[in-house]
Design a protein around this motif. Structure first.
Motif, PDB file in Angstrom:
ATOM      1  N   SER A 115     139.974  11.234  41.714  1.00 18.49           N
ATOM      2  CA  SER A 115     140.535  12.537  41.378  1.00 18.49           C
ATOM      3  C   SER A 115     139.460  13.366  40.696  1.00 18.49           C
ATOM      4  O   SER A 115     138.733  12.872  39.827  1.00 18.49           O
ATOM      5  CB  SER A 115     141.744  12.376  40.449  1.00 18.49           C
ATOM      6  OG  SER A 115     142.255  13.640  40.083  1.00 18.49           O
ATOM      7  N   HIS A 116     139.340  14.614  41.101  1.00 18.95           N
ATOM      8  CA  HIS A 116     138.334  15.503  40.532  1.00 18.95           C
ATOM      9  C   HIS A 116     138.970  16.857  40.276  1.00 18.95           C
ATOM     10  O   HIS A 116     139.506  17.486  41.189  1.00 18.95           O
ATOM     11  CB  HIS A 116     137.151  15.643  41.494  1.00 18.95           C
ATOM     12  CG  HIS A 116     136.102  16.600  41.019  1.00 18.95           C
ATOM     13  ND1 HIS A 116     135.828  17.774  41.667  1.00 18.95           N
ATOM     14  CD2 HIS A 116     135.274  16.551  39.947  1.00 18.95           C
ATOM     15  CE1 HIS A 116     134.863  18.415  41.032  1.00 18.95           C
ATOM     16  NE2 HIS A 116     134.512  17.700  39.992  1.00 18.95           N
ATOM     17  N   ASP A 120     143.014  15.300  44.521  1.00 21.62           N
ATOM     18  CA  ASP A 120     142.680  14.035  45.162  1.00 21.62           C
ATOM     19  C   ASP A 120     141.505  14.237  46.113  1.00 21.62           C
ATOM     20  O   ASP A 120     141.458  15.217  46.866  1.00 21.62           O
ATOM     21  CB  ASP A 120     143.881  13.489  45.933  1.00 21.62           C
ATOM     22  CG  ASP A 120     145.010  13.075  45.006  1.00 21.62           C
ATOM     23  OD1 ASP A 120     144.702  12.669  43.870  1.00 21.62           O
ATOM     24  OD2 ASP A 120     146.180  13.166  45.416  1.00 21.62           O
ATOM     25  N   CYS A 121     140.566  13.288  46.081  1.00 21.24           N
ATOM     26  CA  CYS A 121     139.367  13.372  46.911  1.00 21.24           C
ATOM     27  C   CYS A 121     139.112  12.022  47.573  1.00 21.24           C
ATOM     28  O   CYS A 121     139.521  10.977  47.066  1.00 21.24           O
ATOM     29  CB  CYS A 121     138.144  13.767  46.078  1.00 21.24           C
ATOM     30  SG  CYS A 121     138.322  15.323  45.185  1.00 21.24           S
ATOM     31  N   ARG A 146     147.207  12.053  51.830  1.00 19.17           N
ATOM     32  CA  ARG A 146     147.528  11.034  50.833  1.00 19.17           C
ATOM     33  C   ARG A 146     148.424   9.969  51.457  1.00 19.17           C
ATOM     34  O   ARG A 146     149.568   9.775  51.054  1.00 19.17           O
ATOM     35  CB  ARG A 146     148.235  11.670  49.639  1.00 19.17           C
ATOM     36  CG  ARG A 146     147.453  12.795  48.971  1.00 19.17           C
ATOM     37  CD  ARG A 146     148.085  13.164  47.646  1.00 19.17           C
ATOM     38  NE  ARG A 146     147.581  14.431  47.144  1.00 19.17           N
ATOM     39  CZ  ARG A 146     148.260  15.565  47.172  1.00 19.17           C
ATOM     40  NH1 ARG A 146     149.481  15.588  47.686  1.00 19.17           N
ATOM     41  NH2 ARG A 146     147.741  16.670  46.690  1.00 19.17           N
TER      42      ARG A 146
END
Length: 341
Positions: A115-116, A120-121, A146
């Motif tokens: 998470s950044h 979500d990444c 996701r």
């Protein structure tokens, strides 16, 4: 009596389940985008956009690494080669990410979900055999992205396909960069032309012969080719090269030194003979047999070399190109450079 169709010992063959989930459809769309593109680079860009839209990601960024040491927090060793989405800026300041992305084995790509900035990444990287690694970052995944392990598998598989195409394209470019000629026109390219002319200078000096360089520009060529398909553009370039060769002697050297710049080296040709050649070429111009035939105008800059001159080939090309610019500025079809031979 039971028939063959309803015999009790006969196993009923069930049709395979149709798994048409959004993820499998996404992979089909990625493959279709790459297959429909006219070049590998365009196909990779199209596939990136399909992958970003299919995972509902805010941004998709493709990186290249030639150090074989991929590290997510230190993006300085990764070079951004393509991005798509709402922003083209790199979302990874060095002080925002903690920890490194594992390299993974030679057979499995490195994968890291995190998470950044509240989004979500997913980071996936793949090793290339000869040209380092490729990294794909999906930043700000939406609900479609996701989907857990299977989502990562689809993205990793798509990256493997992109990597294979990118590596094959790199290999082709690596070979083409070392060719002495242009594959389309079969003329010498800029490096091959300079090498061949340089090789001839010693013999010209020994025989006390002059020579003349012609740099020819077809200013309309780019516009004409831009409106054609890849096959039509290739045929048009081959036709243009064949027309230019018709004015050649066996000892002449032809080169394609830029996209719309051609060069002809004339051994033993003084200013008077070169002037006649330039006048003939510009008078005939360049007729292209397209769906709508076009007659393209030509401009020529000339530079003469006297025997035992210390002028290099690079300087001769620069002088001929300067004469070409003067001819275009003054509206003349051809012009000699004003520097001493």
């Amino acid at each position: 009596m039971p028939t063959a169709e309803n015999h009790p010992d006969r196993d009923t063959v069930q049709p395979p389940e149709q798994d048409e989930t959004p993820l499998s459809v996404l992979l089909d769309d990625v493959l279709s985008a790459m297959r429909q593109a006219v070049s590998p680079q365009i196909g990779i860009r199209a596939a990136m956009e399909v992958l970003r839209a299919g995972t509902d990601a805010r941004m998709a960024l493709l990186y290249r690494d030639s150090t074989h040491r991929p590290s997510l927090p230190d993006m300085g060793q990764w070079r951004l080669v393509h991005s798509c989405g709402r922003s083209s800026t790199d979302p990874f300041p060095d002080d925002d990410i903690v920890g490194e992305t594992p390299m993974g084995s030679d057979t499995a790509p490195a994968r890291h979900a995190f998470s950044h900035r509240g989004m979500d990444c997913l980071w996936v990287s793949e090793r290339m055999h000869l040209f380092g690694r490729v990294g794909l970052l999906l930043h700000g995944l939406g609900p479609a992205g996701r989907l857990g392990q299977r989502s990562g598998d689809i993205v990793a598989l798509a990256l493997r396909i992109l990597t294979a195409i990118l590596e094959r394209d790199e290999m082709h470019r690596h070979v083409l960069d070392r060719l002495p000629y242009d594959p389309v026109t079969q003329f010498l390219n800029a490096h091959g032309f300079q090498d061949e002319v340089t090789r001839r200078l010693g013999r010209l000096d020994w025989q006390d012969l002059s020579a003349t360089l012609l740099v020819i520009r077809c200013a309309e060529l780019n516009d004409v080719l831009h409106g054609l398909s890849q096959t039509e553009a290739l045929a048009a370039m081959e036709h243009a090269a064949a027309l230019l060769r018709r004015s050649a002697r066996p000892t002449d050297v032809f080169g394609r030194i830029a996209h719309d710049h051609f060069a002809i080296w004339l051994d033993g040709c003084d200013r008077f003979a070169a002037s006649e050649r330039a006048e003939r070429i510009t008078t005939h111009q360049l007729p292209l047999l397209l769906a709508r035939p076009r007659l393209l105008g030509l401009r020529i800059g000339l530079a003469e070399r006297e025997p035992n001159s210390t002028t290099s080939v690079d300087e001769l090309i620069a002088r001929a190109e300067a004469a070409l610019l003067d001819a275009e500025a003054t509206g003349r079809k051809w012009m000699f450079d004003r520097s001493p031979a």
